[in-house]
Design a protein around this motif. Sequence first.
Motif, short mmCIF file in Angstrom:
data_model
loop_
_atom_site.label_atom_id
_atom_site.label_comp_id
_atom_site.label_asym_id
_atom_site.label_seq_id
_atom_site.Cartn_x
_atom_site.Cartn_y
_atom_site.Cartn_z
N TRP A 202 0.83 -1.21 0.00
CA TRP A 202 0.00 0.00 0.00
C TRP A 202 0.87 1.26 0.00
O TRP A 202 0.50 2.29 -0.56
CB TRP A 202 -0.93 -0.04 1.22
N CYS B 39 1.24 2.79 -3.33
CA CYS B 39 0.10 3.60 -3.79
C CYS B 39 0.19 4.98 -3.14
O CYS B 39 -0.02 6.01 -3.81
CB CYS B 39 -1.19 2.89 -3.43
N GLU B 40 0.52 5.00 -1.86
CA GLU B 40 0.66 6.29 -1.16
C GLU B 40 1.75 7.13 -1.81
O GLU B 40 1.56 8.33 -2.06
CB GLU B 40 0.99 6.05 0.31
N ARG C 162 -7.05 -3.23 -4.67
CA ARG C 162 -7.33 -2.04 -3.85
C ARG C 162 -8.77 -1.57 -4.02
O ARG C 162 -9.41 -1.83 -5.05
CB ARG C 162 -6.36 -0.90 -4.23
N ALA C 163 -9.23 -0.82 -3.01
CA ALA C 163 -10.60 -0.28 -3.04
C ALA C 163 -10.59 1.08 -3.73
O ALA C 163 -9.76 1.95 -3.39
CB ALA C 163 -11.12 -0.14 -1.62
N GLU D 249 -12.53 3.44 -3.24
CA GLU D 249 -12.81 4.48 -2.23
C GLU D 249 -11.55 4.84 -1.45
O GLU D 249 -11.33 6.01 -1.14
CB GLU D 249 -13.90 4.01 -1.27
N ALA D 250 -10.71 3.85 -1.14
CA ALA D 250 -9.48 4.13 -0.37
C ALA D 250 -8.49 4.93 -1.21
O ALA D 250 -7.85 5.87 -0.73
CB ALA D 250 -8.85 2.81 0.09
N VAL D 251 -8.37 4.56 -2.49
CA VAL D 251 -7.45 5.28 -3.38
C VAL D 251 -7.96 6.71 -3.60
O VAL D 251 -7.19 7.67 -3.60
CB VAL D 251 -7.30 4.51 -4.72
N THR D 252 -9.27 6.83 -3.72
CA THR D 252 -9.88 8.15 -3.94
C THR D 252 -9.66 9.07 -2.73
O THR D 252 -9.36 10.25 -2.90
CB THR D 252 -11.38 8.00 -4.22
N ALA D 253 -9.79 8.51 -1.53
CA ALA D 253 -9.60 9.31 -0.30
C ALA D 253 -8.15 9.80 -0.21
O ALA D 253 -7.90 10.97 0.11
CB ALA D 253 -9.95 8.48 0.92
N LEU D 254 -7.24 8.90 -0.56
CA LEU D 254 -5.81 9.25 -0.54
C LEU D 254 -5.54 10.38 -1.53
O LEU D 254 -4.85 11.36 -1.23
CB LEU D 254 -5.04 8.00 -0.96
#
Length: 203
Positions: A115, A118-119, A169-170, A172-177
Amino acid sequence: MLRPVKRTAPSALRNREPIALALQQLFSPQHTHGALLEIASGTGQHAAHLAEHFGALSIQPTDADPANVHDIDAWTEPHRSRVKPAVVLDVHSHPWPLAHADVVLCINMIHIAPWSACEALIKGSAHILAPGGLLALYGPFTRDGEHTAPSNVTFDQWLKDKDPAYGVRAIEAVTALASAQGLSRVEPIEMPANNFVLGFYKR
Ligand SMILES: C[S@@+](CC[C@H](N)C(=O)[O-])C[C@H]1O[C@@H](n2cnc3c(N)ncnc32)[C@H](O)[C@@H]1O
Protein backbone atom coordinates in the motif's frame (compact mmCIF):
# COMPACT_ATOMS: atom_id res chain seq x y z
CA MET A 1 26.42 -11.85 -23.68
CA LEU A 2 23.75 -10.40 -25.98
CA ARG A 3 20.32 -9.94 -24.43
CA PRO A 4 17.45 -11.77 -26.15
CA VAL A 5 14.96 -9.78 -28.19
CA LYS A 6 12.48 -7.69 -26.25
CA ARG A 7 9.94 -9.46 -24.05
CA THR A 8 6.24 -9.19 -24.82
CA ALA A 9 3.52 -9.23 -22.13
CA PRO A 10 0.35 -10.85 -23.57
CA SER A 11 -1.82 -8.80 -21.18
CA ALA A 12 -0.35 -5.56 -22.55
CA LEU A 13 -1.15 -6.70 -26.12
CA ARG A 14 -4.77 -7.15 -25.01
CA ASN A 15 -5.25 -4.02 -22.91
CA ARG A 16 -3.08 -1.38 -24.60
CA GLU A 17 -5.74 -0.26 -27.10
CA PRO A 18 -8.64 -0.15 -24.58
CA ILE A 19 -6.38 1.83 -22.23
CA ALA A 20 -5.43 4.29 -25.00
CA LEU A 21 -9.13 4.80 -25.78
CA ALA A 22 -9.95 5.37 -22.10
CA LEU A 23 -7.14 7.92 -21.85
CA GLN A 24 -8.53 9.64 -24.94
CA GLN A 25 -11.75 10.19 -22.97
CA LEU A 26 -9.81 11.70 -20.07
CA PHE A 27 -7.33 13.80 -22.08
CA SER A 28 -7.76 17.49 -22.93
CA PRO A 29 -5.26 19.32 -25.20
CA GLN A 30 -3.16 20.01 -22.07
CA HIS A 31 -2.61 16.27 -21.80
CA THR A 32 -2.31 15.27 -25.46
CA HIS A 33 0.35 17.96 -26.02
CA GLY A 34 2.03 17.59 -22.65
CA ALA A 35 4.54 15.43 -20.76
CA LEU A 36 3.51 11.97 -19.51
CA LEU A 37 5.45 10.16 -16.81
CA GLU A 38 4.76 6.45 -16.81
CA ILE A 39 5.31 4.59 -13.54
CA ALA A 40 5.96 0.82 -13.64
CA SER A 41 6.30 0.61 -17.44
CA GLY A 42 7.05 -3.14 -17.35
CA THR A 43 7.95 -4.18 -20.90
CA GLY A 44 7.35 -0.68 -22.36
CA GLN A 45 4.52 -1.80 -24.64
CA HIS A 46 2.08 0.79 -23.28
CA ALA A 47 4.56 3.64 -23.71
CA ALA A 48 5.17 2.55 -27.31
CA HIS A 49 1.47 2.24 -28.05
CA LEU A 50 0.62 5.60 -26.51
CA ALA A 51 3.35 7.22 -28.61
CA GLU A 52 1.61 5.83 -31.71
CA HIS A 53 -1.81 6.89 -30.49
CA PHE A 54 -0.98 10.41 -29.25
CA GLY A 55 1.37 12.06 -31.76
CA ALA A 56 2.14 15.19 -29.70
CA LEU A 57 2.74 13.53 -26.33
CA SER A 58 6.20 13.43 -24.74
CA ILE A 59 6.66 10.25 -22.68
CA GLN A 60 9.11 9.30 -19.93
CA PRO A 61 8.86 5.58 -19.11
CA THR A 62 10.18 4.29 -15.77
CA ASP A 63 10.24 1.10 -13.73
CA ALA A 64 11.59 0.06 -10.34
CA ASP A 65 13.27 -3.01 -11.86
CA PRO A 66 16.49 -2.20 -13.75
CA ALA A 67 16.05 -5.48 -15.67
CA ASN A 68 13.08 -3.90 -17.50
CA VAL A 69 15.03 -1.01 -19.00
CA HIS A 70 16.27 -3.09 -21.96
CA ASP A 71 12.74 -4.12 -22.96
CA ILE A 72 11.26 -0.66 -22.47
CA ASP A 73 13.96 0.91 -24.62
CA ALA A 74 13.57 -1.78 -27.30
CA TRP A 75 9.79 -1.28 -27.50
CA THR A 76 10.03 2.52 -27.56
CA GLU A 77 13.05 2.83 -29.90
CA PRO A 78 10.89 3.55 -33.02
CA HIS A 79 9.44 6.56 -31.14
CA ARG A 80 12.66 7.88 -29.65
CA SER A 81 12.00 11.51 -30.63
CA ARG A 82 9.00 11.54 -28.26
CA VAL A 83 9.71 8.67 -25.83
CA LYS A 84 12.78 9.16 -23.66
CA PRO A 85 14.99 6.23 -22.70
CA ALA A 86 13.67 4.46 -19.60
CA VAL A 87 14.77 5.56 -16.14
CA VAL A 88 14.85 3.32 -13.06
CA LEU A 89 12.33 4.70 -10.58
CA ASP A 90 10.87 3.18 -7.45
CA VAL A 91 7.88 5.38 -6.53
CA HIS A 92 9.12 5.55 -2.94
CA SER A 93 12.29 7.35 -4.00
CA HIS A 94 13.02 11.04 -4.60
CA PRO A 95 13.34 12.98 -6.76
CA TRP A 96 11.29 11.68 -9.65
CA PRO A 97 12.83 12.10 -13.13
CA LEU A 98 10.34 14.82 -14.20
CA ALA A 99 9.87 17.92 -12.04
CA HIS A 100 6.64 18.75 -13.90
CA ALA A 101 4.19 16.51 -15.77
CA ASP A 102 0.76 16.84 -17.33
CA VAL A 103 -0.05 13.14 -16.97
CA VAL A 104 1.14 10.41 -14.60
CA LEU A 105 0.10 6.95 -15.76
CA CYS A 106 0.39 3.75 -13.73
CA ILE A 107 -0.90 0.48 -15.16
CA ASN A 108 -1.23 -2.67 -13.03
CA MET A 109 1.13 -1.74 -10.23
CA ILE A 110 -0.66 -0.74 -7.02
CA HIS A 111 -2.20 -4.18 -6.36
CA ILE A 112 1.12 -5.98 -6.82
CA ALA A 113 3.05 -3.72 -4.46
CA PRO A 114 2.52 -2.73 -0.82
CA TRP A 115 0.00 0.00 0.00
CA SER A 116 2.94 2.34 0.65
CA ALA A 117 3.62 2.26 -3.13
CA CYS A 118 0.10 3.60 -3.79
CA GLU A 119 0.66 6.29 -1.16
CA ALA A 120 4.00 7.24 -2.69
CA LEU A 121 2.54 7.20 -6.20
CA ILE A 122 -0.26 9.59 -5.27
CA LYS A 123 1.94 11.90 -3.21
CA GLY A 124 4.62 12.03 -5.90
CA SER A 125 2.04 12.59 -8.64
CA ALA A 126 0.37 15.44 -6.74
CA HIS A 127 3.81 17.00 -6.32
CA ILE A 128 4.74 17.04 -10.03
CA LEU A 129 1.36 17.43 -11.77
CA ALA A 130 0.52 20.84 -13.19
CA PRO A 131 -2.91 22.29 -12.27
CA GLY A 132 -5.38 20.36 -14.41
CA GLY A 133 -2.86 17.52 -14.71
CA LEU A 134 -4.13 13.93 -14.73
CA LEU A 135 -3.19 10.87 -12.71
CA ALA A 136 -4.54 7.77 -14.47
CA LEU A 137 -4.53 4.34 -12.85
CA TYR A 138 -5.47 1.07 -14.53
CA GLY A 139 -6.12 -2.23 -12.82
CA PRO A 140 -8.61 -4.32 -10.84
CA PHE A 141 -10.38 -2.54 -7.95
CA THR A 142 -13.13 -3.30 -5.49
CA ARG A 143 -16.13 -0.95 -5.62
CA ASP A 144 -18.42 -0.24 -2.63
CA GLY A 145 -16.56 -2.94 -0.71
CA GLU A 146 -17.24 -5.65 -3.29
CA HIS A 147 -15.13 -7.41 -5.90
CA THR A 148 -16.57 -6.81 -9.35
CA ALA A 149 -16.13 -10.43 -10.54
CA PRO A 150 -15.39 -13.90 -9.07
CA SER A 151 -12.10 -13.96 -11.01
CA ASN A 152 -10.98 -10.87 -9.06
CA VAL A 153 -11.67 -12.69 -5.75
CA THR A 154 -9.34 -15.47 -6.92
CA PHE A 155 -6.77 -12.96 -8.16
CA ASP A 156 -6.88 -11.06 -4.83
CA GLN A 157 -6.21 -14.29 -2.91
CA TRP A 158 -3.37 -15.16 -5.29
CA LEU A 159 -1.80 -11.74 -4.67
CA LYS A 160 -2.13 -12.09 -0.88
CA ASP A 161 -0.61 -15.59 -0.97
CA LYS A 162 2.32 -14.10 -2.86
CA ASP A 163 2.70 -11.28 -0.33
CA PRO A 164 0.17 -10.34 2.39
CA ALA A 165 0.89 -6.64 1.65
CA TYR A 166 -0.41 -7.05 -1.92
CA GLY A 167 -4.06 -7.08 -2.93
CA VAL A 168 -6.80 -5.61 -5.10
CA ARG A 169 -7.33 -2.04 -3.85
CA ALA A 170 -10.60 -0.28 -3.04
CA ILE A 171 -11.61 2.59 -5.33
CA GLU A 172 -12.81 4.48 -2.23
CA ALA A 173 -9.48 4.13 -0.37
CA VAL A 174 -7.45 5.28 -3.38
CA THR A 175 -9.88 8.15 -3.94
CA ALA A 176 -9.60 9.31 -0.30
CA LEU A 177 -5.81 9.25 -0.54
CA ALA A 178 -5.87 11.22 -3.78
CA SER A 179 -8.39 13.75 -2.51
CA ALA A 180 -6.19 14.51 0.50
CA GLN A 181 -3.40 15.33 -1.97
CA GLY A 182 -5.52 17.72 -4.06
CA LEU A 183 -6.52 15.21 -6.76
CA SER A 184 -10.22 14.90 -7.67
CA ARG A 185 -11.54 11.67 -9.21
CA VAL A 186 -13.97 11.50 -12.08
CA GLU A 187 -16.36 8.60 -12.75
CA PRO A 188 -14.38 5.33 -13.00
CA ILE A 189 -14.20 3.93 -16.54
CA GLU A 190 -15.17 0.26 -16.71
CA MET A 191 -12.70 -1.72 -18.77
CA PRO A 192 -12.65 -5.24 -20.28
CA ALA A 193 -11.74 -8.16 -18.00
CA ASN A 194 -13.20 -6.49 -14.87
CA ASN A 195 -10.65 -3.70 -14.66
CA PHE A 196 -11.08 0.06 -14.29
CA VAL A 197 -9.31 3.22 -15.36
CA LEU A 198 -9.43 5.78 -12.56
CA GLY A 199 -8.75 9.40 -13.54
CA PHE A 200 -7.80 12.06 -10.99
CA TYR A 201 -7.27 15.72 -11.91
CA LYS A 202 -5.03 18.08 -9.96
CA ARG A 203 -7.15 20.85 -8.46
C1 LIG B 1 2.33 -6.38 -13.22
S1 LIG B 1 3.69 -5.41 -13.75
C2 LIG B 1 2.89 -4.22 -14.81
C3 LIG B 1 3.81 -3.71 -15.89
C4 LIG B 1 3.12 -2.84 -16.95
N1 LIG B 1 2.63 -1.61 -16.40
C5 LIG B 1 2.01 -3.61 -17.61
O1 LIG B 1 0.84 -3.40 -17.27
O2 LIG B 1 2.31 -4.42 -18.50
C6 LIG B 1 4.08 -4.47 -12.31
C7 LIG B 1 5.27 -3.55 -12.48
O3 LIG B 1 5.36 -2.72 -11.34
C8 LIG B 1 6.73 -2.46 -11.10
N2 LIG B 1 6.83 -2.00 -9.71
C9 LIG B 1 6.62 -2.72 -8.59
N3 LIG B 1 6.84 -1.97 -7.49
C10 LIG B 1 7.19 -0.73 -7.93
C11 LIG B 1 7.54 0.48 -7.27
N4 LIG B 1 7.59 0.55 -5.94
N5 LIG B 1 7.84 1.57 -8.03
C12 LIG B 1 7.79 1.48 -9.38
N6 LIG B 1 7.48 0.36 -10.05
C13 LIG B 1 7.18 -0.75 -9.34
C14 LIG B 1 7.40 -3.79 -11.38
O4 LIG B 1 8.78 -3.67 -11.60
C15 LIG B 1 6.62 -4.24 -12.62
O5 LIG B 1 7.25 -3.81 -13.81
